[in-house]
Design a protein around this motif. Structure first.
Motif, PDB file in Angstrom:
ATOM      1  N   LEU A  98     -45.923 -19.611  -3.437  1.00 19.79           N
ATOM      2  CA  LEU A  98     -45.936 -18.269  -2.861  1.00 19.79           C
ATOM      3  C   LEU A  98     -45.722 -18.306  -1.355  1.00 19.79           C
ATOM      4  CD1 LEU A  98     -48.804 -16.561  -4.887  1.00 19.79           C
ATOM      5  CD2 LEU A  98     -46.359 -16.035  -4.989  1.00 19.79           C
ATOM      6  N   SER A  99     -46.300 -19.301  -0.684  1.00 18.22           N
ATOM      7  CA  SER A  99     -46.102 -19.367   0.771  1.00 18.22           C
ATOM      8  C   SER A  99     -44.653 -19.696   1.097  1.00 18.22           C
ATOM      9  CB  SER A  99     -47.064 -20.384   1.407  1.00 18.22           C
ATOM     10  OG  SER A  99     -46.905 -21.676   0.863  1.00 18.22           O
ATOM     11  N   LEU A 100     -44.004 -20.545   0.306  1.00 23.55           N
ATOM     12  CA  LEU A 100     -42.583 -20.816   0.536  1.00 23.55           C
ATOM     13  C   LEU A 100     -41.757 -19.548   0.310  1.00 23.55           C
ATOM     14  CD1 LEU A 100     -40.140 -22.599   1.066  1.00 23.55           C
ATOM     15  CD2 LEU A 100     -40.186 -23.249  -1.354  1.00 23.55           C
ATOM     16  N   ALA A 101     -42.055 -18.814  -0.751  1.00 21.49           N
ATOM     17  CA  ALA A 101     -41.315 -17.582  -1.023  1.00 21.49           C
ATOM     18  C   ALA A 101     -41.445 -16.605   0.145  1.00 21.49           C
ATOM     19  CB  ALA A 101     -41.817 -16.949  -2.315  1.00 21.49           C
ATOM     20  N   MET A 102     -42.649 -16.484   0.683  1.00 18.93           N
ATOM     21  CA  MET A 102     -42.857 -15.586   1.822  1.00 18.93           C
ATOM     22  C   MET A 102     -42.121 -16.065   3.061  1.00 18.93           C
ATOM     23  SD  MET A 102     -46.856 -14.533   1.608  1.00 18.93           S
ATOM     24  CE  MET A 102     -47.512 -13.631   0.205  1.00 18.93           C
ATOM     25  N   GLN A 103     -42.145 -17.366   3.296  1.00 18.68           N
ATOM     26  CA  GLN A 103     -41.451 -17.892   4.472  1.00 18.68           C
ATOM     27  C   GLN A 103     -39.943 -17.690   4.347  1.00 18.68           C
ATOM     28  OE1 GLN A 103     -42.486 -21.926   5.434  1.00 18.68           O
ATOM     29  NE2 GLN A 103     -41.376 -21.914   7.380  1.00 18.68           N
ATOM     30  N   LEU A 104     -39.397 -17.945   3.178  1.00 21.59           N
ATOM     31  CA  LEU A 104     -37.963 -17.735   2.961  1.00 21.59           C
ATOM     32  C   LEU A 104     -37.592 -16.263   3.132  1.00 21.59           C
ATOM     33  CD1 LEU A 104     -37.421 -20.027  -0.151  1.00 21.59           C
ATOM     34  CD2 LEU A 104     -36.310 -20.323   2.072  1.00 21.59           C
ATOM     35  N   LYS A 105     -38.416 -15.374   2.574  1.00 22.75           N
ATOM     36  CA  LYS A 105     -38.112 -13.945   2.666  1.00 22.75           C
ATOM     37  C   LYS A 105     -38.216 -13.453   4.104  1.00 22.75           C
ATOM     38  CE  LYS A 105     -37.008 -10.327   0.171  1.00 22.75           C
ATOM     39  NZ  LYS A 105     -35.756 -10.294  -0.619  1.00 22.75           N
ATOM     40  N   GLY A 118     -50.092 -13.053  -4.301  1.00 22.50           N
ATOM     41  CA  GLY A 118     -49.235 -12.573  -5.378  1.00 22.50           C
ATOM     42  C   GLY A 118     -48.842 -11.116  -5.180  1.00 22.50           C
ATOM     43  N   ASP A 119     -49.837 -10.292  -4.829  1.00 24.98           N
ATOM     44  CA  ASP A 119     -49.553  -8.878  -4.560  1.00 24.98           C
ATOM     45  C   ASP A 119     -48.655  -8.720  -3.339  1.00 24.98           C
ATOM     46  OD1 ASP A 119     -51.145  -8.178  -6.706  1.00 24.98           O
ATOM     47  OD2 ASP A 119     -52.925  -7.799  -5.473  1.00 24.98           O
ATOM     48  N   GLU A 120     -48.935  -9.502  -2.301  1.00 26.33           N
ATOM     49  CA  GLU A 120     -48.165  -9.401  -1.064  1.00 26.33           C
ATOM     50  C   GLU A 120     -46.726  -9.864  -1.273  1.00 26.33           C
ATOM     51  OE1 GLU A 120     -47.595  -8.628   3.089  1.00 26.33           O
ATOM     52  OE2 GLU A 120     -48.984  -7.927   1.533  1.00 26.33           O
ATOM     53  N   ALA A 121     -46.526 -10.883  -2.101  1.00 32.67           N
ATOM     54  CA  ALA A 121     -45.168 -11.356  -2.382  1.00 32.67           C
ATOM     55  C   ALA A 121     -44.340 -10.240  -3.008  1.00 32.67           C
ATOM     56  CB  ALA A 121     -45.223 -12.578  -3.299  1.00 32.67           C
ATOM     57  N   ARG A 122     -44.918  -9.553  -3.983  1.00 30.12           N
ATOM     58  CA  ARG A 122     -44.195  -8.441  -4.605  1.00 30.12           C
ATOM     59  C   ARG A 122     -43.924  -7.333  -3.585  1.00 30.12           C
ATOM     60  NH1 ARG A 122     -47.776  -9.402  -9.388  1.00 30.12           N
ATOM     61  NH2 ARG A 122     -46.465 -10.372 -10.983  1.00 30.12           N
ATOM     62  N   ARG A 123     -44.898  -7.047  -2.736  1.00 29.73           N
ATOM     63  CA  ARG A 123     -44.709  -5.997  -1.730  1.00 29.73           C
ATOM     64  C   ARG A 123     -43.542  -6.327  -0.809  1.00 29.73           C
ATOM     65  NH1 ARG A 123     -45.517  -4.493   3.229  1.00 29.73           N
ATOM     66  NH2 ARG A 123     -46.269  -6.536   3.909  1.00 29.73           N
ATOM     67  N   ARG A 124     -43.320  -7.639  -0.581  1.00 34.23           N
ATOM     68  CA  ARG A 124     -42.236  -8.061   0.308  1.00 34.23           C
ATOM     69  C   ARG A 124     -40.893  -8.207  -0.412  1.00 34.23           C
ATOM     70  NH1 ARG A 124     -45.088 -12.490   4.465  1.00 34.23           N
ATOM     71  NH2 ARG A 124     -47.011 -11.280   4.821  1.00 34.23           N
ATOM     72  N   GLY A 125     -40.859  -7.840  -1.678  1.00 37.86           N
ATOM     73  CA  GLY A 125     -39.591  -7.861  -2.391  1.00 37.86           C
ATOM     74  C   GLY A 125     -39.288  -9.146  -3.124  1.00 37.86           C
ATOM     75  N   ILE A 126     -40.293  -9.957  -3.394  1.00 38.55           N
ATOM     76  CA  ILE A 126     -40.124 -11.220  -4.115  1.00 38.55           C
ATOM     77  C   ILE A 126     -40.379 -10.984  -5.598  1.00 38.55           C
ATOM     78  CG2 ILE A 126     -41.090 -13.536  -4.424  1.00 38.55           C
ATOM     79  CD1 ILE A 126     -41.800 -13.324  -1.331  1.00 38.55           C
ATOM     80  N   ASP A 127     -39.529 -11.512  -6.443  1.00 36.25           N
ATOM     81  CA  ASP A 127     -39.656 -11.373  -7.893  1.00 36.25           C
ATOM     82  C   ASP A 127     -40.663 -12.415  -8.389  1.00 36.25           C
ATOM     83  OD1 ASP A 127     -39.396 -11.122 -10.609  1.00 36.25           O
ATOM     84  OD2 ASP A 127     -37.221 -11.366 -10.665  1.00 36.25           O
TER      85      ASP A 127
END
Length: 531
Positions: free
Chosen positions: A18-25, A122-131
């Protein structure tokens, strides 16, 4: 069968994924990312995953790189630093050497309840547009050759899906999907085991001792917020508070000195505590009916022969390499690996040839890994030495804050030009560290193991507190180069001061101290602890 295409597929939606997904986004807002996670939310609080303590690099990464500062400050616990008690076989913590700080140092770190944090992420990832897809199981994957996409097959409620992705990331923890498939696991020579459990109430260590002087050492009197280490030969016990109100307790031990078979159930662990840490055992007896879980890892430390590939796959977190829970470096190396992966994805988007970048980032990652590993490998025997370990901790932190933290906090991890220009300085720091780790063993062989009724307050070492205070300084290249030169010079002075201090008590050490002695008068680095 559903078939969809994404730019990045991340197998594993825990802390690393999840942290990688957020950093990439955050770096590439238009990027398409899918994260596949086996466990469904909500995750349990208090007893979700081990790995609750963070240090400065991870705290900086979560707070500032990922933008989670508000969550950390309001939903997790601000840590009162590391704290060590040399309490093997002792009934009263006031009677032993304590190492720690009397007041919190300026650069924050946190104790994190993994369930609370990963639910929020998990909630924050979705809020940022991550699937983010939870409750799914990866059934298999094919690594694409050349420019062909990678293919991942997963099941969701009995329905099979197939994804194609340009990048494939393994963040699946110790399952190590890519690491196992490609046989990348390597023995790193560090063999230790860990057991742990969570108790559903706060362990108030500040009330375990009624000595007035002991109670007055810390301001505020909240030792419970520290990562408390209760140390003995070949092992340490951790006490880590969780914001859910629970407490994490663990035993980490050299496999040869304290076999896992002596502690691999809760009852065995409690019996082991009664012998080695009776003060902890006494408190656990009072609340053992509130135990939430129990788990263990045998031979938890390992390396990996490949972390980043020019063929557009990479590993992060425990899916790649894992060091040791001492000093809590796990999330630090998540931050480092994720930063290199983010850079590689960006270079790929620009059409760059990835081979040289992947090799360079992997070399740097493994150099940081090996430098940190030297602090653990073959060193557990001196963990119960109240004469040597406090100085080793100071040295290890000077190395960490003085070199690795500087590169991370100043956003230079991927600056190949800057790192090349600083090559000699970084090599000097590495060489000094290797020499000092060997010296600590020689000192331990002569040590009297004096366990004094005192507190060694790290705040009294002004240079040490200053290193922590200035971590968030914003520096240009010239200023950062000057600081790194200064920090390595400081490490040389510290090495000389340590050798002089040890040799004063044990003259036999002078003969084999060699170049670590340096020249000149006694260095003032440890004068506050001279008494």
């Amino acid at each position: 069968m559903e078939r969809t295409t994404h730019e990045v597929i991340i197998m594993g939606g825990g802390l690393a994924g999840l942290s990688l997904a957020m950093q990439l986004k955050g770096a590439y807002p238009d990027i398409g990312i899918v994260v596949l996670e086996r466990q469904k939310r909500p995750l349990p609080e208090a007893a979700h995953k081990v790995g609750e303590s963070t240090v400065e690099i991870a705290a900086h990464y979560f707070a500032h790189t990922l933008g989670l500062l508000d969550h950390l400050e309001h939903k997790q616990i601000r840590k009162f630093g590391f704290r060590f008690f040399f309490s093997d076989g002792c009934d009263d913590l006031a009677d032993v050497t304590e190492l720690g700080v009397s007041a919190v140092l300026p650069t924050p770190s946190y104790q994190i309840d993994r369930g609370i944090l990963e639910n929020f992420m998990g909630d924050e990832a979705r809020r940022r547009g991550i699937d983010f897809r939870e409750g799914v199981t990866v059934k298999g994957f094919d690594i694409g050759e050349g420019d062909a996409p990678h293919v991942v097959r997963y099941s969701d409620d009995g329905v099979t899906h197939e994804l194609q992705g340009r990048w494939l990331i393994d963040a699946a923890g110790r399952t190590g999907l890519i690491r196992r498939k490609l046989d990348l696991t390597r023995d790193n020579g560090h063999h230790a085991n860990a057991v742990w459990f969570r108790i559903g109430e706060r362990l108030e260590i500040d009330g375990w001792c009624d000595d007035a002087e002991w109670q007055d050492r810390c301001h505020p009197p909240e030792r419970w917020r520290s990562t408390n280490h209760l140390c003995g030969p070949g092992y340490w016990v951790w006490l880590i508070p969780l914001s859910s109100g629970a407490h994490s307790v663990g035993i980490v031990a050299d496999a040869a000195m304290h076999p896992l078979e002596t502690m691999k159930t809760f009852d065995l662990a409690l019996d082991w505590m009664k012998k080695h840490q009776p003060v902890v055992a006494r408190e656990l007896e009072k609340c053992k009916d509130k135990r939430l879980d129990f788990a263990f890892f045998r031979d938890y430390s390992y390396s990996c022969s490949r972390m980043f590939s020019a063929h557009r796959w990479a590993l992060t977190g425990e899916a790649g390499a894992f060091l040791d829970p001492f000093y809590s470096p796990g999330s630090d190396f998540i931050a480092i690996a994720n930063t290199y992966i983010t850079l590689l994805v960006g270079q790929d988007r620009q059409g760059a040839n990835l081979a040289s970048h992947a090799r360079q980032y992997e070399r740097m990652f493994m150099s940081f890994y090996e430098g940190t590993l030297s602090m653990y490998r073959g060193q557990y025997n001196l963990f119960g030495d109240p004469e040597v370990l406090p100085i080793k901790v100071i040295w290890d932190y000077a190395y960490y804050w003085g070199v690795l933290c500087q590169l991370v906090f100043q956003n230079r991890l991927g600056d190949s030009g800057f790192i090349a220009r600083m090559g000699d300085v970084l090599k000097d720091a590495t060489s000094l560290n290797i020499q000092m780790q060997a010296f600590f063993q020689r000192w331990h062989a002569h040590s009297d193991r004096r366990n004094r009724r005192t507190m060694l307050d790290q705040r009294n070492l002004r240079w040490f507190a200053d290193m922590n205070r200035t971590l968030h300084d914003q520096l240009d290249d010239a200023s950062l180069a000057t600081r790194l030169h200064h920090n390595v010079d400081m490490m040389r002075a510290l090495a000389a001061a340590v050798v002089e201090r040890a040799s004063a008590d044990h003259p036999a050490l002078v003969d084999d101290a060699g170049e670590l002695m340096g020249e000149g008068a006694t260095r003032p680095m440890l004068q506050e602890w001279a008494a």
